[in-house]
Design a protein around this motif. Structure first.
Motif, PDB file in Angstrom:
ATOM      1  N   PHE A 263      36.611  49.268  38.064  1.00  0.00           N
ATOM      2  CA  PHE A 263      37.339  48.014  37.870  1.00  0.00           C
ATOM      3  C   PHE A 263      37.646  47.381  39.233  1.00  0.00           C
ATOM      4  O   PHE A 263      38.787  47.409  39.704  1.00  0.00           O
ATOM      5  N   ASP A 264      36.647  46.881  39.853  1.00  0.00           N
ATOM      6  CA  ASP A 264      36.810  46.077  41.059  1.00  0.00           C
ATOM      7  C   ASP A 264      35.779  44.957  40.972  1.00  0.00           C
ATOM      8  O   ASP A 264      34.904  44.976  40.093  1.00  0.00           O
TER       9      ASP A 264
ATOM     10  N   TYR B  71      41.621  49.523  32.239  1.00  0.00           N
ATOM     11  CA  TYR B  71      41.933  49.152  33.622  1.00  0.00           C
ATOM     12  C   TYR B  71      43.339  49.620  34.004  1.00  0.00           C
ATOM     13  O   TYR B  71      43.545  50.203  35.077  1.00  0.00           O
TER      14      TYR B  71
ATOM     15  N   ARG C 287      44.193  52.031  37.095  1.00  0.00           N
ATOM     16  CA  ARG C 287      44.510  51.166  38.228  1.00  0.00           C
ATOM     17  C   ARG C 287      45.124  51.969  39.361  1.00  0.00           C
ATOM     18  O   ARG C 287      46.006  52.809  39.172  1.00  0.00           O
TER      19      ARG C 287
ATOM     20  N   ILE D  14      42.546  41.979  36.901  1.00  0.00           N
ATOM     21  CA  ILE D  14      42.321  42.444  38.268  1.00  0.00           C
ATOM     22  C   ILE D  14      42.746  41.370  39.268  1.00  0.00           C
ATOM     23  O   ILE D  14      43.376  41.657  40.287  1.00  0.00           O
ATOM     24  N   ARG D  15      42.413  40.122  38.949  1.00  0.00           N
ATOM     25  CA  ARG D  15      42.798  39.018  39.834  1.00  0.00           C
ATOM     26  C   ARG D  15      44.329  38.913  39.924  1.00  0.00           C
ATOM     27  O   ARG D  15      44.880  38.637  40.997  1.00  0.00           O
TER      28      ARG D  15
ATOM     29  N   THR E 283      46.680  41.377  39.454  1.00  0.00           N
ATOM     30  CA  THR E 283      47.329  42.485  40.180  1.00  0.00           C
ATOM     31  C   THR E 283      46.812  42.621  41.605  1.00  0.00           C
ATOM     32  O   THR E 283      47.530  43.112  42.482  1.00  0.00           O
TER      33      THR E 283
ATOM     34  N   LYS F  94      44.633  44.697  42.458  1.00  0.00           N
ATOM     35  CA  LYS F  94      44.410  46.125  42.695  1.00  0.00           C
ATOM     36  C   LYS F  94      43.140  46.588  41.974  1.00  0.00           C
ATOM     37  O   LYS F  94      42.794  46.082  40.906  1.00  0.00           O
ATOM     38  N   ALA F  95      42.470  47.571  42.593  1.00  0.00           N
ATOM     39  CA  ALA F  95      41.235  48.105  42.015  1.00  0.00           C
ATOM     40  C   ALA F  95      41.543  49.260  41.072  1.00  0.00           C
ATOM     41  O   ALA F  95      42.574  49.932  41.191  1.00  0.00           O
TER      42      ALA F  95
END
Length: 456
Positions: free
Chosen positions: A352-353, A381, A385, A413-414, A416, A418-419
Protein backbone atom coordinates in the motif's frame (compact mmCIF):
# COMPACT_ATOMS: atom_id res chain seq x y z
CA UNK A 1 31.07 3.83 -60.12
CA UNK A 2 34.10 5.19 -62.01
CA UNK A 3 34.27 8.88 -62.78
CA UNK A 4 34.81 9.96 -66.42
CA UNK A 5 37.17 12.77 -65.54
CA UNK A 6 40.81 12.99 -64.56
CA UNK A 7 42.60 15.40 -62.27
CA UNK A 8 45.78 14.89 -64.29
CA UNK A 9 46.52 17.10 -67.34
CA UNK A 10 45.71 15.21 -70.55
CA UNK A 11 48.01 17.22 -72.81
CA UNK A 12 50.77 19.83 -72.74
CA UNK A 13 48.32 22.70 -73.03
CA UNK A 14 46.43 21.61 -69.88
CA UNK A 15 49.70 21.13 -67.97
CA UNK A 16 51.01 24.54 -68.96
CA UNK A 17 47.68 26.13 -68.06
CA UNK A 18 47.41 24.68 -64.55
CA UNK A 19 51.11 25.34 -63.87
CA UNK A 20 50.65 28.99 -64.78
CA UNK A 21 47.65 29.56 -62.49
CA UNK A 22 49.29 27.67 -59.59
CA UNK A 23 52.42 29.80 -59.92
CA UNK A 24 50.62 32.97 -58.77
CA UNK A 25 48.69 32.79 -55.44
CA UNK A 26 46.31 35.61 -56.45
CA UNK A 27 44.63 33.20 -58.89
CA UNK A 28 43.77 30.85 -56.00
CA UNK A 29 41.48 33.52 -54.52
CA UNK A 30 39.92 34.11 -57.91
CA UNK A 31 39.41 30.45 -58.78
CA UNK A 32 38.06 29.69 -55.28
CA UNK A 33 35.36 32.23 -55.91
CA UNK A 34 34.44 30.78 -59.33
CA UNK A 35 34.38 27.26 -57.89
CA UNK A 36 31.88 28.37 -55.25
CA UNK A 37 29.77 30.01 -57.96
CA UNK A 38 29.85 26.83 -60.05
CA UNK A 39 28.85 24.69 -57.08
CA UNK A 40 25.88 26.98 -56.45
CA UNK A 41 24.65 27.68 -60.00
CA UNK A 42 25.90 24.65 -61.90
CA UNK A 43 27.72 26.79 -64.47
CA UNK A 44 30.72 29.06 -64.81
CA UNK A 45 28.98 32.35 -64.06
CA UNK A 46 28.73 35.29 -61.68
CA UNK A 47 31.32 37.80 -60.51
CA UNK A 48 34.16 37.33 -58.05
CA UNK A 49 35.53 40.24 -56.02
CA UNK A 50 39.15 40.07 -54.84
CA UNK A 51 39.74 42.46 -51.92
CA UNK A 52 42.93 43.98 -50.50
CA UNK A 53 44.88 43.38 -53.67
CA UNK A 54 48.63 43.98 -53.35
CA UNK A 55 50.56 45.86 -56.04
CA UNK A 56 52.35 42.77 -57.34
CA UNK A 57 49.00 40.96 -57.53
CA UNK A 58 47.55 43.79 -59.60
CA UNK A 59 50.45 43.47 -62.03
CA UNK A 60 49.72 39.74 -62.51
CA UNK A 61 46.00 40.32 -63.05
CA UNK A 62 46.68 43.18 -65.50
CA UNK A 63 48.97 40.91 -67.48
CA UNK A 64 46.37 38.12 -67.75
CA UNK A 65 43.27 40.26 -68.35
CA UNK A 66 45.09 42.91 -70.41
CA UNK A 67 43.34 45.59 -68.38
CA UNK A 68 44.54 48.45 -66.19
CA UNK A 69 43.65 47.96 -62.50
CA UNK A 70 45.97 50.75 -61.30
CA UNK A 71 45.13 52.05 -57.80
CA UNK A 72 42.30 49.55 -57.17
CA UNK A 73 42.28 47.80 -53.76
CA UNK A 74 39.36 45.59 -54.84
CA UNK A 75 39.05 44.04 -58.27
CA UNK A 76 35.86 42.56 -59.70
CA UNK A 77 36.15 39.86 -62.32
CA UNK A 78 33.10 38.48 -64.12
CA UNK A 79 32.95 34.93 -65.46
CA UNK A 80 32.48 36.36 -68.93
CA UNK A 81 35.67 38.46 -68.66
CA UNK A 82 37.66 35.51 -67.28
CA UNK A 83 36.49 33.18 -70.08
CA UNK A 84 37.34 35.80 -72.74
CA UNK A 85 40.84 36.30 -71.30
CA UNK A 86 41.40 32.53 -71.17
CA UNK A 87 40.34 32.11 -74.83
CA UNK A 88 42.64 34.94 -75.91
CA UNK A 89 45.60 33.41 -74.09
CA UNK A 90 47.77 30.50 -75.13
CA UNK A 91 45.45 28.27 -73.06
CA UNK A 92 42.46 28.66 -75.40
CA UNK A 93 41.97 24.88 -75.58
CA UNK A 94 41.23 24.71 -71.84
CA UNK A 95 37.69 25.58 -70.74
CA UNK A 96 37.05 27.39 -67.43
CA UNK A 97 35.40 24.27 -65.96
CA UNK A 98 38.33 22.08 -66.95
CA UNK A 99 40.71 24.61 -65.41
CA UNK A 100 38.82 24.40 -62.09
CA UNK A 101 39.02 20.59 -62.16
CA UNK A 102 42.73 20.60 -62.88
CA UNK A 103 43.48 23.31 -60.32
CA UNK A 104 41.50 21.74 -57.44
CA UNK A 105 42.02 18.09 -58.46
CA UNK A 106 38.31 17.31 -58.11
CA UNK A 107 35.28 17.11 -60.39
CA UNK A 108 33.34 20.33 -60.62
CA UNK A 109 29.55 20.14 -60.66
CA UNK A 110 26.52 22.18 -59.68
CA UNK A 111 24.10 21.20 -56.92
CA UNK A 112 21.63 19.51 -59.25
CA UNK A 113 24.33 17.57 -61.06
CA UNK A 114 25.97 16.51 -57.77
CA UNK A 115 22.63 15.41 -56.38
CA UNK A 116 21.91 13.28 -59.44
CA UNK A 117 25.36 11.73 -59.28
CA UNK A 118 25.03 11.00 -55.56
CA UNK A 119 21.65 9.36 -56.11
CA UNK A 120 23.17 7.17 -58.84
CA UNK A 121 25.93 6.14 -56.42
CA UNK A 122 23.40 5.27 -53.69
CA UNK A 123 21.26 3.31 -56.14
CA UNK A 124 24.26 1.33 -57.34
CA UNK A 125 25.36 0.62 -53.77
CA UNK A 126 21.95 -0.81 -52.81
CA UNK A 127 21.79 -2.84 -56.02
CA UNK A 128 25.16 -4.37 -55.17
CA UNK A 129 24.03 -5.22 -51.63
CA UNK A 130 20.77 -6.73 -52.93
CA UNK A 131 22.75 -8.88 -55.33
CA UNK A 132 24.95 -9.97 -52.40
CA UNK A 133 21.89 -10.75 -50.23
CA UNK A 134 20.35 -12.83 -53.02
CA UNK A 135 17.09 -14.61 -52.19
CA UNK A 136 17.55 -14.37 -48.44
CA UNK A 137 14.63 -13.31 -46.27
CA UNK A 138 16.75 -10.38 -45.10
CA UNK A 139 16.85 -8.93 -48.62
CA UNK A 140 13.60 -7.25 -47.62
CA UNK A 141 15.56 -5.33 -44.98
CA UNK A 142 17.86 -3.99 -47.70
CA UNK A 143 14.88 -2.77 -49.74
CA UNK A 144 13.43 -1.09 -46.66
CA UNK A 145 16.69 0.74 -46.03
CA UNK A 146 16.92 1.73 -49.69
CA UNK A 147 13.44 3.28 -49.55
CA UNK A 148 13.59 4.86 -46.10
CA UNK A 149 17.20 5.45 -45.06
CA UNK A 150 18.23 9.12 -45.41
CA UNK A 151 21.16 9.91 -47.69
CA UNK A 152 22.21 13.41 -46.72
CA UNK A 153 25.77 13.59 -45.52
CA UNK A 154 25.95 9.93 -44.56
CA UNK A 155 29.05 8.12 -45.75
CA UNK A 156 27.92 5.68 -48.41
CA UNK A 157 30.45 3.01 -47.44
CA UNK A 158 29.51 3.22 -43.77
CA UNK A 159 25.85 2.79 -44.72
CA UNK A 160 26.78 -0.17 -46.94
CA UNK A 161 28.55 -1.77 -43.99
CA UNK A 162 25.58 -1.20 -41.66
CA UNK A 163 23.03 -2.57 -44.14
CA UNK A 164 25.13 -5.69 -44.75
CA UNK A 165 25.55 -6.15 -40.99
CA UNK A 166 21.76 -5.94 -40.64
CA UNK A 167 21.39 -8.73 -43.19
CA UNK A 168 23.85 -10.92 -41.28
CA UNK A 169 22.00 -10.22 -38.03
CA UNK A 170 18.60 -11.20 -39.44
CA UNK A 171 19.93 -14.35 -41.11
CA UNK A 172 21.53 -15.33 -37.80
CA UNK A 173 18.55 -14.76 -35.45
CA UNK A 174 18.31 -17.85 -33.19
CA UNK A 175 14.50 -17.73 -33.41
CA UNK A 176 14.80 -18.92 -37.02
CA UNK A 177 16.16 -22.21 -35.61
CA UNK A 178 13.66 -22.26 -32.70
CA UNK A 179 16.37 -21.73 -30.11
CA UNK A 180 17.63 -19.11 -27.66
CA UNK A 181 21.05 -17.47 -27.45
CA UNK A 182 22.64 -14.93 -25.12
CA UNK A 183 23.28 -11.50 -26.59
CA UNK A 184 27.06 -11.66 -26.13
CA UNK A 185 27.21 -15.08 -27.80
CA UNK A 186 25.05 -13.85 -30.69
CA UNK A 187 27.24 -10.76 -31.13
CA UNK A 188 30.43 -12.84 -31.14
CA UNK A 189 28.98 -15.24 -33.70
CA UNK A 190 27.90 -12.44 -36.06
CA UNK A 191 30.78 -9.98 -35.65
CA UNK A 192 33.52 -11.71 -33.66
CA UNK A 193 33.07 -9.16 -30.85
CA UNK A 194 30.84 -10.19 -27.88
CA UNK A 195 30.28 -6.52 -26.98
CA UNK A 196 29.40 -5.34 -30.50
CA UNK A 197 25.69 -4.97 -29.71
CA UNK A 198 26.02 -3.53 -26.21
CA UNK A 199 23.65 -0.77 -25.11
CA UNK A 200 24.68 2.64 -26.44
CA UNK A 201 26.57 1.38 -29.49
CA UNK A 202 25.54 2.15 -33.07
CA UNK A 203 25.46 -1.55 -33.82
CA UNK A 204 23.28 -2.14 -30.75
CA UNK A 205 20.75 0.37 -32.07
CA UNK A 206 20.89 -1.34 -35.46
CA UNK A 207 20.06 -4.65 -33.79
CA UNK A 208 16.80 -3.25 -32.40
CA UNK A 209 15.92 -1.76 -35.80
CA UNK A 210 16.41 -5.09 -37.52
CA UNK A 211 14.34 -6.93 -34.90
CA UNK A 212 11.52 -4.40 -35.29
CA UNK A 213 11.55 -5.03 -39.04
CA UNK A 214 11.71 -8.79 -38.42
CA UNK A 215 8.70 -8.66 -36.07
CA UNK A 216 6.75 -6.57 -38.57
CA UNK A 217 7.50 -8.99 -41.44
CA UNK A 218 6.55 -11.97 -39.26
CA UNK A 219 3.42 -10.08 -38.12
CA UNK A 220 4.39 -10.40 -34.46
CA UNK A 221 3.16 -7.66 -32.13
CA UNK A 222 4.42 -6.75 -28.66
CA UNK A 223 1.77 -5.81 -26.12
CA UNK A 224 2.15 -3.79 -22.95
CA UNK A 225 4.84 -1.42 -24.23
CA UNK A 226 3.00 1.61 -22.87
CA UNK A 227 2.65 -0.04 -19.43
CA UNK A 228 6.20 -1.37 -19.10
CA UNK A 229 8.35 0.59 -21.59
CA UNK A 230 11.59 -0.33 -19.81
CA UNK A 231 11.08 -3.96 -20.85
CA UNK A 232 10.45 -3.21 -24.52
CA UNK A 233 14.00 -3.88 -25.73
CA UNK A 234 14.16 -7.13 -23.77
CA UNK A 235 10.92 -8.28 -25.41
CA UNK A 236 12.22 -7.28 -28.82
CA UNK A 237 15.36 -9.35 -28.35
CA UNK A 238 13.32 -12.32 -27.15
CA UNK A 239 11.32 -12.26 -30.39
CA UNK A 240 14.56 -12.90 -32.26
CA UNK A 241 15.61 -15.60 -29.78
CA UNK A 242 18.15 -13.35 -28.05
CA UNK A 243 18.47 -13.14 -24.26
CA UNK A 244 19.79 -9.82 -22.98
CA UNK A 245 19.79 -10.71 -19.29
CA UNK A 246 18.86 -14.14 -18.02
CA UNK A 247 20.48 -14.80 -14.65
CA UNK A 248 18.82 -11.80 -12.94
CA UNK A 249 15.60 -12.22 -14.96
CA UNK A 250 13.56 -14.95 -13.34
CA UNK A 251 10.15 -15.82 -11.90
CA UNK A 252 9.54 -17.33 -8.46
CA UNK A 253 6.74 -19.92 -8.62
CA UNK A 254 5.16 -22.83 -6.81
CA UNK A 255 2.24 -25.18 -7.40
CA UNK A 256 2.23 -24.83 -11.20
CA UNK A 257 2.52 -27.06 -14.27
CA UNK A 258 4.41 -25.82 -17.31
CA UNK A 259 3.65 -27.00 -20.84
CA UNK A 260 6.54 -26.74 -23.27
CA UNK A 261 6.15 -25.65 -26.88
CA UNK A 262 6.32 -29.28 -27.99
CA UNK A 263 3.22 -30.02 -25.88
CA UNK A 264 4.98 -31.98 -23.13
CA UNK A 265 4.98 -31.04 -19.46
CA UNK A 266 8.28 -29.64 -18.17
CA UNK A 267 9.73 -32.52 -16.12
CA UNK A 268 11.68 -30.26 -13.76
CA UNK A 269 8.66 -28.15 -12.88
CA UNK A 270 6.64 -31.33 -12.38
CA UNK A 271 9.23 -32.45 -9.86
CA UNK A 272 8.92 -29.22 -7.89
CA UNK A 273 5.13 -29.56 -8.03
CA UNK A 274 5.29 -33.09 -6.61
CA UNK A 275 7.69 -31.99 -3.89
CA UNK A 276 5.56 -28.86 -3.27
CA UNK A 277 8.67 -26.73 -3.36
CA UNK A 278 9.35 -23.17 -4.51
CA UNK A 279 11.28 -22.85 -7.77
CA UNK A 280 13.11 -19.90 -9.33
CA UNK A 281 12.80 -20.16 -13.11
CA UNK A 282 15.11 -18.20 -15.45
CA UNK A 283 13.86 -16.37 -18.52
CA UNK A 284 15.56 -18.79 -20.92
CA UNK A 285 13.45 -21.66 -19.54
CA UNK A 286 10.18 -19.68 -19.50
CA UNK A 287 10.75 -18.67 -23.12
CA UNK A 288 10.41 -22.35 -24.07
CA UNK A 289 6.97 -22.74 -22.49
CA UNK A 290 3.63 -22.75 -24.29
CA UNK A 291 1.36 -22.31 -21.26
CA UNK A 292 1.22 -22.46 -17.45
CA UNK A 293 -1.52 -24.42 -15.69
CA UNK A 294 -2.63 -24.05 -12.09
CA UNK A 295 -4.90 -26.04 -9.73
CA UNK A 296 -8.49 -24.80 -10.10
CA UNK A 297 -7.15 -22.38 -12.75
CA UNK A 298 -6.23 -19.90 -9.99
CA UNK A 299 -2.97 -18.32 -8.93
CA UNK A 300 -2.12 -16.02 -6.03
CA UNK A 301 0.48 -13.37 -6.82
CA UNK A 302 2.06 -11.20 -4.14
CA UNK A 303 4.68 -8.48 -4.29
CA UNK A 304 6.76 -9.38 -1.25
CA UNK A 305 9.07 -12.45 -1.03
CA UNK A 306 8.53 -13.09 2.68
CA UNK A 307 4.75 -12.97 2.29
CA UNK A 308 5.10 -15.30 -0.67
CA UNK A 309 7.12 -17.79 1.36
CA UNK A 310 4.47 -17.80 4.11
CA UNK A 311 1.69 -18.33 1.57
CA UNK A 312 3.51 -21.26 0.03
CA UNK A 313 3.98 -22.80 3.47
CA UNK A 314 0.27 -22.51 4.22
CA UNK A 315 -0.97 -23.63 0.79
CA UNK A 316 1.46 -26.59 0.71
CA UNK A 317 1.27 -26.84 -3.07
CA UNK A 318 -2.52 -27.05 -3.18
CA UNK A 319 -2.71 -23.60 -4.75
CA UNK A 320 -0.41 -21.93 -7.25
CA UNK A 321 1.63 -18.94 -6.10
CA UNK A 322 3.97 -16.43 -7.67
CA UNK A 323 6.17 -13.69 -6.23
CA UNK A 324 6.38 -10.47 -8.26
CA UNK A 325 9.20 -9.12 -6.04
CA UNK A 326 8.79 -5.40 -6.83
CA UNK A 327 8.80 -4.00 -10.34
CA UNK A 328 7.82 -6.70 -12.87
CA UNK A 329 10.60 -8.31 -14.85
CA UNK A 330 10.13 -9.60 -18.37
CA UNK A 331 10.04 -13.13 -16.98
CA UNK A 332 7.00 -12.20 -14.86
CA UNK A 333 5.17 -10.69 -17.83
CA UNK A 334 5.81 -13.83 -19.87
CA UNK A 335 4.31 -15.89 -17.05
CA UNK A 336 1.21 -13.65 -17.17
CA UNK A 337 0.98 -14.26 -20.92
CA UNK A 338 1.20 -18.01 -20.35
CA UNK A 339 -1.40 -17.89 -17.58
CA UNK A 340 -3.76 -16.05 -19.90
CA UNK A 341 -3.30 -18.85 -22.47
CA UNK A 342 -4.77 -21.31 -19.94
CA UNK A 343 -7.55 -18.90 -18.77
CA UNK A 344 -6.16 -18.69 -15.25
CA UNK A 345 -7.74 -16.31 -12.75
CA UNK A 346 -5.24 -14.09 -10.91
CA UNK A 347 -5.55 -12.88 -7.33
CA UNK A 348 -3.02 -10.12 -6.78
CA UNK A 349 -1.91 -8.41 -3.58
CA UNK A 350 0.74 -5.71 -3.30
CA UNK A 351 2.07 -3.04 -0.95
CA UNK A 352 0.00 0.00 0.00
CA UNK A 353 2.22 2.75 -1.31
CA UNK A 354 1.99 4.79 -4.53
CA UNK A 355 4.37 2.52 -6.40
CA UNK A 356 2.63 -0.63 -5.18
CA UNK A 357 -0.81 0.56 -6.31
CA UNK A 358 0.56 1.64 -9.68
CA UNK A 359 2.17 -1.78 -10.21
CA UNK A 360 -1.11 -3.47 -9.33
CA UNK A 361 -3.05 -1.28 -11.75
CA UNK A 362 -0.57 -1.84 -14.58
CA UNK A 363 -0.58 -5.61 -14.09
CA UNK A 364 -4.36 -5.70 -14.26
CA UNK A 365 -4.34 -3.58 -17.42
CA UNK A 366 -1.71 -5.86 -18.92
CA UNK A 367 -3.32 -9.22 -18.12
CA UNK A 368 -5.56 -10.66 -20.84
CA UNK A 369 -7.72 -12.58 -18.41
CA UNK A 370 -9.57 -12.28 -15.10
CA UNK A 371 -7.53 -10.27 -12.62
CA UNK A 372 -8.78 -9.52 -9.10
CA UNK A 373 -7.23 -7.47 -6.30
CA UNK A 374 -6.78 -9.54 -3.17
CA UNK A 375 -6.56 -8.01 0.31
CA UNK A 376 -6.15 -4.51 -1.11
CA UNK A 377 -9.11 -2.74 0.55
CA UNK A 378 -9.06 0.25 2.89
CA UNK A 379 -9.50 -2.16 5.84
CA UNK A 380 -6.47 -4.13 4.72
CA UNK A 381 -4.51 -0.89 4.40
CA UNK A 382 -5.43 0.12 7.96
CA UNK A 383 -4.34 -3.30 9.17
CA UNK A 384 -0.86 -2.99 7.70
CA UNK A 385 -0.32 0.78 7.80
CA UNK A 386 3.11 1.75 9.08
CA UNK A 387 4.46 5.02 10.41
CA UNK A 388 6.67 5.40 7.37
CA UNK A 389 5.84 8.77 5.75
CA UNK A 390 5.48 9.12 1.97
CA UNK A 391 7.04 12.18 0.37
CA UNK A 392 4.88 14.66 -1.53
CA UNK A 393 6.68 13.74 -4.73
CA UNK A 394 5.74 10.07 -4.32
CA UNK A 395 2.17 10.90 -3.29
CA UNK A 396 1.70 12.57 -6.68
CA UNK A 397 2.03 9.10 -8.24
CA UNK A 398 -1.44 8.39 -6.78
CA UNK A 399 -2.85 10.84 -9.34
CA UNK A 400 -2.17 8.15 -11.93
CA UNK A 401 -4.45 5.65 -10.21
CA UNK A 402 -7.66 5.38 -12.25
CA UNK A 403 -8.90 1.87 -11.44
CA UNK A 404 -12.23 2.16 -9.60
CA UNK A 405 -11.27 -0.69 -7.24
CA UNK A 406 -8.16 1.20 -6.09
CA UNK A 407 -9.46 4.76 -5.84
CA UNK A 408 -10.74 4.40 -2.28
CA UNK A 409 -7.52 2.98 -0.88
CA UNK A 410 -5.50 5.53 -2.89
CA UNK A 411 -7.52 8.29 -1.20
CA UNK A 412 -6.83 6.74 2.22
CA UNK A 413 -3.08 6.64 1.56
CA UNK A 414 -3.13 10.23 0.32
CA UNK A 415 -5.01 11.29 3.48
CA UNK A 416 -2.66 9.63 5.99
CA UNK A 417 0.52 10.07 3.99
CA UNK A 418 1.72 6.72 5.36
CA UNK A 419 2.70 3.51 3.57
CA UNK A 420 1.33 0.05 4.30
CA UNK A 421 3.34 -3.12 3.81
CA UNK A 422 2.20 -6.71 3.19
CA UNK A 423 4.47 -8.09 5.91
CA UNK A 424 2.53 -6.13 8.57
CA UNK A 425 -0.85 -7.46 7.42
CA UNK A 426 -0.06 -11.06 6.68
CA UNK A 427 -0.43 -12.45 10.21
CA UNK A 428 -3.87 -10.82 10.47
CA UNK A 429 -5.20 -12.02 7.11
CA UNK A 430 -4.44 -15.74 7.54
CA UNK A 431 -5.61 -16.99 4.09
CA UNK A 432 -6.36 -20.72 4.09
CA UNK A 433 -6.66 -23.16 1.19
CA UNK A 434 -10.36 -23.79 1.71
CA UNK A 435 -11.64 -20.19 1.87
CA UNK A 436 -13.87 -18.83 -0.83
CA UNK A 437 -11.86 -16.32 -2.82
CA UNK A 438 -14.77 -13.95 -3.15
CA UNK A 439 -14.79 -13.34 0.60
CA UNK A 440 -11.49 -11.52 0.54
CA UNK A 441 -10.67 -10.77 -3.06
CA UNK A 442 -11.92 -7.21 -3.02
CA UNK A 443 -11.12 -6.66 0.62
CA UNK A 444 -14.67 -7.24 1.85
CA UNK A 445 -13.39 -9.27 4.76
CA UNK A 446 -12.38 -7.35 7.90
CA UNK A 447 -8.68 -7.18 8.62
CA UNK A 448 -8.48 -5.50 12.03
CA UNK A 449 -5.46 -4.96 14.22
CA UNK A 450 -5.51 -7.27 17.30
CA UNK A 451 -5.80 -5.68 20.71
CA UNK A 452 -2.53 -5.10 22.53
CA UNK A 453 -3.44 -7.69 25.18
CA UNK A 454 -4.65 -10.30 22.69
CA UNK A 455 -3.36 -13.78 23.28
CA UNK A 456 -0.89 -15.11 20.76
Amino acid sequence: MKDKWSSEPQNLSEKACVDYFREYPVFQRLLNGFRDKYNSYGSFSGTVVIRNVAEEERDILEGFFQKNFHGQKSISVSAKRFEKALQESCFAEVTPRRLLELYFCEPIAGKKERKQKEEQMWTQMYEEVLEWAGEKFAAGWVRKMQNESPRGKNNIEEVRSQVMLGVRMIDSFPAEQNRMEYLAVFAARVTGNPHAFDEGTKEGQLLYQTIQWYASEKQISISGNDLFPALYKQRLCLLAGILRDDISNYAILSGIHAVKKDGRFHAGIEGFFQERDIVQVPLSVIAGWKSVRCPEQKIYIVENPSVYANLCEKFRGERACMCMNGQPRLSALLILDLLAESCTKIYYSGDFDPEGLLIAQKLKQYYKGEFLYWHMSVNDYEACRSEQPISEKRLKILNRITDANLLEVAAAIRKTGKAGYQENAYKYQQPIPGEEAGESIRGAGKARRPAKNAKK
